[in-house]
Design a protein around this motif. Structure first.
Motif, PDB file in Angstrom:
ATOM      1  N   GLN A  88     -45.774  18.183  34.217  1.00 51.51           N
ATOM      2  CA  GLN A  88     -45.538  17.395  35.422  1.00 51.51           C
ATOM      3  C   GLN A  88     -44.324  16.484  35.252  1.00 51.51           C
ATOM      4  O   GLN A  88     -43.534  16.293  36.191  1.00 51.51           O
ATOM      5  CB  GLN A  88     -46.791  16.566  35.756  1.00 51.51           C
ATOM      6  CG  GLN A  88     -47.984  17.386  36.215  1.00 51.51           C
ATOM      7  CD  GLN A  88     -47.705  18.181  37.473  1.00 51.51           C
ATOM      8  OE1 GLN A  88     -47.015  17.718  38.390  1.00 51.51           O
ATOM      9  NE2 GLN A  88     -48.228  19.402  37.506  1.00 51.51           N
ATOM     10  N   GLU A  89     -44.193  15.911  34.046  1.00 51.65           N
ATOM     11  CA  GLU A  89     -43.043  15.046  33.775  1.00 51.65           C
ATOM     12  C   GLU A  89     -41.742  15.840  33.852  1.00 51.65           C
ATOM     13  O   GLU A  89     -40.729  15.358  34.370  1.00 51.65           O
ATOM     14  CB  GLU A  89     -43.198  14.405  32.390  1.00 51.65           C
ATOM     15  CG  GLU A  89     -44.310  13.361  32.334  1.00 51.65           C
ATOM     16  CD  GLU A  89     -44.508  12.807  30.933  1.00 51.65           C
ATOM     17  OE1 GLU A  89     -43.870  13.354  29.988  1.00 51.65           O
ATOM     18  OE2 GLU A  89     -45.287  11.848  30.763  1.00 51.65           O
ATOM     19  N   TYR A 109     -40.913  16.541  37.384  1.00 51.71           N
ATOM     20  CA  TYR A 109     -40.414  15.314  38.043  1.00 51.71           C
ATOM     21  C   TYR A 109     -38.952  15.065  37.679  1.00 51.71           C
ATOM     22  O   TYR A 109     -38.127  14.749  38.546  1.00 51.71           O
ATOM     23  CB  TYR A 109     -41.275  14.131  37.630  1.00 51.71           C
ATOM     24  CG  TYR A 109     -40.788  12.819  38.190  1.00 51.71           C
ATOM     25  CD1 TYR A 109     -41.019  12.480  39.524  1.00 51.71           C
ATOM     26  CD2 TYR A 109     -40.081  11.924  37.391  1.00 51.71           C
ATOM     27  CE1 TYR A 109     -40.562  11.277  40.048  1.00 51.71           C
ATOM     28  CE2 TYR A 109     -39.611  10.728  37.900  1.00 51.71           C
ATOM     29  CZ  TYR A 109     -39.861  10.406  39.236  1.00 51.71           C
ATOM     30  OH  TYR A 109     -39.403   9.213  39.732  1.00 51.71           O
ATOM     31  N   MET A 112     -54.629  18.899  28.655  1.00 47.05           N
ATOM     32  CA  MET A 112     -54.299  17.753  29.491  1.00 47.05           C
ATOM     33  C   MET A 112     -52.910  17.219  29.143  1.00 47.05           C
ATOM     34  O   MET A 112     -52.122  16.875  30.032  1.00 47.05           O
ATOM     35  CB  MET A 112     -55.349  16.657  29.301  1.00 47.05           C
ATOM     36  CG  MET A 112     -56.712  17.009  29.896  1.00 47.05           C
ATOM     37  SD  MET A 112     -57.975  15.773  29.525  1.00 47.05           S
ATOM     38  CE  MET A 112     -57.294  14.340  30.361  1.00 47.05           C
ATOM     39  N   GLN A 113     -52.610  17.177  27.815  1.00 41.37           N
ATOM     40  CA  GLN A 113     -51.293  16.709  27.390  1.00 41.37           C
ATOM     41  C   GLN A 113     -50.196  17.648  27.876  1.00 41.37           C
ATOM     42  O   GLN A 113     -49.133  17.219  28.330  1.00 41.37           O
ATOM     43  CB  GLN A 113     -51.256  16.591  25.869  1.00 41.37           C
ATOM     44  CG  GLN A 113     -52.107  15.465  25.317  1.00 41.37           C
ATOM     45  CD  GLN A 113     -52.116  15.432  23.798  1.00 41.37           C
ATOM     46  OE1 GLN A 113     -51.750  16.416  23.146  1.00 41.37           O
ATOM     47  NE2 GLN A 113     -52.546  14.321  23.234  1.00 41.37           N
ATOM     48  N   SER A 114     -50.485  18.950  27.766  1.00 37.90           N
ATOM     49  CA  SER A 114     -49.506  19.948  28.205  1.00 37.90           C
ATOM     50  C   SER A 114     -49.252  19.847  29.709  1.00 37.90           C
ATOM     51  O   SER A 114     -48.107  19.911  30.170  1.00 37.90           O
ATOM     52  CB  SER A 114     -50.010  21.348  27.844  1.00 37.90           C
ATOM     53  OG  SER A 114     -49.134  22.340  28.308  1.00 37.90           O
ATOM     54  N   ASP A 115     -50.326  19.678  30.486  1.00 41.13           N
ATOM     55  CA  ASP A 115     -50.188  19.543  31.939  1.00 41.13           C
ATOM     56  C   ASP A 115     -49.394  18.296  32.303  1.00 41.13           C
ATOM     57  O   ASP A 115     -48.554  18.316  33.225  1.00 41.13           O
ATOM     58  CB  ASP A 115     -51.559  19.501  32.602  1.00 41.13           C
ATOM     59  CG  ASP A 115     -52.292  20.828  32.524  1.00 41.13           C
ATOM     60  OD1 ASP A 115     -51.623  21.851  32.257  1.00 41.13           O
ATOM     61  OD2 ASP A 115     -53.532  20.841  32.710  1.00 41.13           O
ATOM     62  N   LYS A 116     -49.653  17.230  31.554  1.00 39.70           N
ATOM     63  CA  LYS A 116     -48.944  15.972  31.813  1.00 39.70           C
ATOM     64  C   LYS A 116     -47.452  16.116  31.533  1.00 39.70           C
ATOM     65  O   LYS A 116     -46.602  15.673  32.316  1.00 39.70           O
ATOM     66  CB  LYS A 116     -49.539  14.860  30.945  1.00 39.70           C
ATOM     67  CG  LYS A 116     -48.906  13.499  31.203  1.00 39.70           C
ATOM     68  CD  LYS A 116     -49.551  12.438  30.326  1.00 39.70           C
ATOM     69  CE  LYS A 116     -48.903  11.078  30.562  1.00 39.70           C
ATOM     70  NZ  LYS A 116     -49.497  10.032  29.693  1.00 39.70           N
ATOM     71  N   GLU A 117     -47.132  16.764  30.395  1.00 42.06           N
ATOM     72  CA  GLU A 117     -45.733  16.962  30.031  1.00 42.06           C
ATOM     73  C   GLU A 117     -45.037  17.874  31.037  1.00 42.06           C
ATOM     74  O   GLU A 117     -43.869  17.669  31.383  1.00 42.06           O
ATOM     75  CB  GLU A 117     -45.634  17.550  28.624  1.00 42.06           C
ATOM     76  CG  GLU A 117     -46.043  16.568  27.538  1.00 42.06           C
ATOM     77  CD  GLU A 117     -46.021  17.199  26.155  1.00 42.06           C
ATOM     78  OE1 GLU A 117     -45.739  18.413  26.055  1.00 42.06           O
ATOM     79  OE2 GLU A 117     -46.263  16.479  25.171  1.00 42.06           O
ATOM     80  N   THR A 137     -42.516  22.469  24.896  1.00 40.05           N
ATOM     81  CA  THR A 137     -43.823  21.989  24.439  1.00 40.05           C
ATOM     82  C   THR A 137     -44.387  22.991  23.448  1.00 40.05           C
ATOM     83  O   THR A 137     -44.570  24.165  23.780  1.00 40.05           O
ATOM     84  CB  THR A 137     -44.799  21.846  25.607  1.00 40.05           C
ATOM     85  OG1 THR A 137     -44.233  20.949  26.562  1.00 40.05           O
ATOM     86  CG2 THR A 137     -46.137  21.303  25.124  1.00 40.05           C
TER      87      THR A 137
END
Length: 209
Positions: free
Chosen positions: A177-178, A181, A170-175, A6
């Motif tokens: 988490q992905e 996963y 927020m985008q960084s946190d989402k990525e 990222t």
């Protein structure tokens, strides 16, 4: 599995040199406002004392063919202090401008004081020192606009940047988490594959050799 990176761009960060300059301008504005307030205060006092000197002068000016002492048409320094309600130092600052502009004349008889002359009467009639305050207000407003508009613009920019930073986080946190996963799923599949491989007869046979 491909490594997922990222990348965050920091090109949106503000110019801190510009922010510091605006801060200095804002500080300078505060200092100038204090100076303007002091000047206006002294100008109001000058107009007021000219008014008192005119009133004192007018009580004697109609007396004809009479000898009039300066203290009869003027005010003592003690009287001036009581009228102005200031310290002797402030009184000197107030009167110095009137002396400089030849609007009052000092006397030293039984007491020290001053009386108004024609220049002073003219200045009082024309509201000279009150008009000076009007000019100060206009200059202050110009300075206020010059400083406040950049400050407001900077505030808007900071709020905008804060919002952008929040979105990026927020985008960084989402990525992140992905990625976690995907890694978890991969690990799960590898473990399942190892279990299947370990239970296979051929695998056992090869291990027995």
């Amino acid at each position: 599995m491909k490594e997922h990176k990222t990348r965050l761009s920091f090109a949106w960060l503000p110019d801190y040199g510009c922010i510091y300059k605006v801060y200095l301008d804002y500080k300078q504005l505060g200092n100038k406002i204090n100076k303007y307030k002091k000047k206006m205060h002294f100008n109001r006092k000058r107009h007021f004392i000219l008014k008192k000197l005119v009133e004192k002068r007018n009580t004697k000016i109609d007396v004809r063919n009479a000898r009039i002492d300066a203290n009869e048409i003027g005010l003592s320094l003690d009287e001036i202090d009581r009228f102005l309600k200031v310290t002797s130092t402030e009184r000197e600052l107030i009167l110095s401008e009137l002396y400089k502009n030849d609007e009052i004349i000092s006397f030293s008889l039984s007491v020290n004081g001053c009386f108004i002359n024609e220049n002073g009467v003219s200045s009082f009639s024309n509201k000279k020192y009150l008009k000076k305050n009007e000019d100060i207000i206009i200059n202050w407003f110009k300075l206020f606009v010059q400083i406040v508009i950049p400050v407001l613009a900077l505030l808007v920019a900071v709020l905008s940047l804060t919002a952008k930073f929040t979105i990026l986080k927020m985008q960084s946190d989402k990525e992140l988490q992905e990625i976690k996963y995907v890694m978890k799923e991969q690990k799960k599949r590898i473990e399942e594959l190892e279990k299947k491989t370990g239970a296979h007869p051929y695998h056992k046979k090869n291990n027995s050799k």
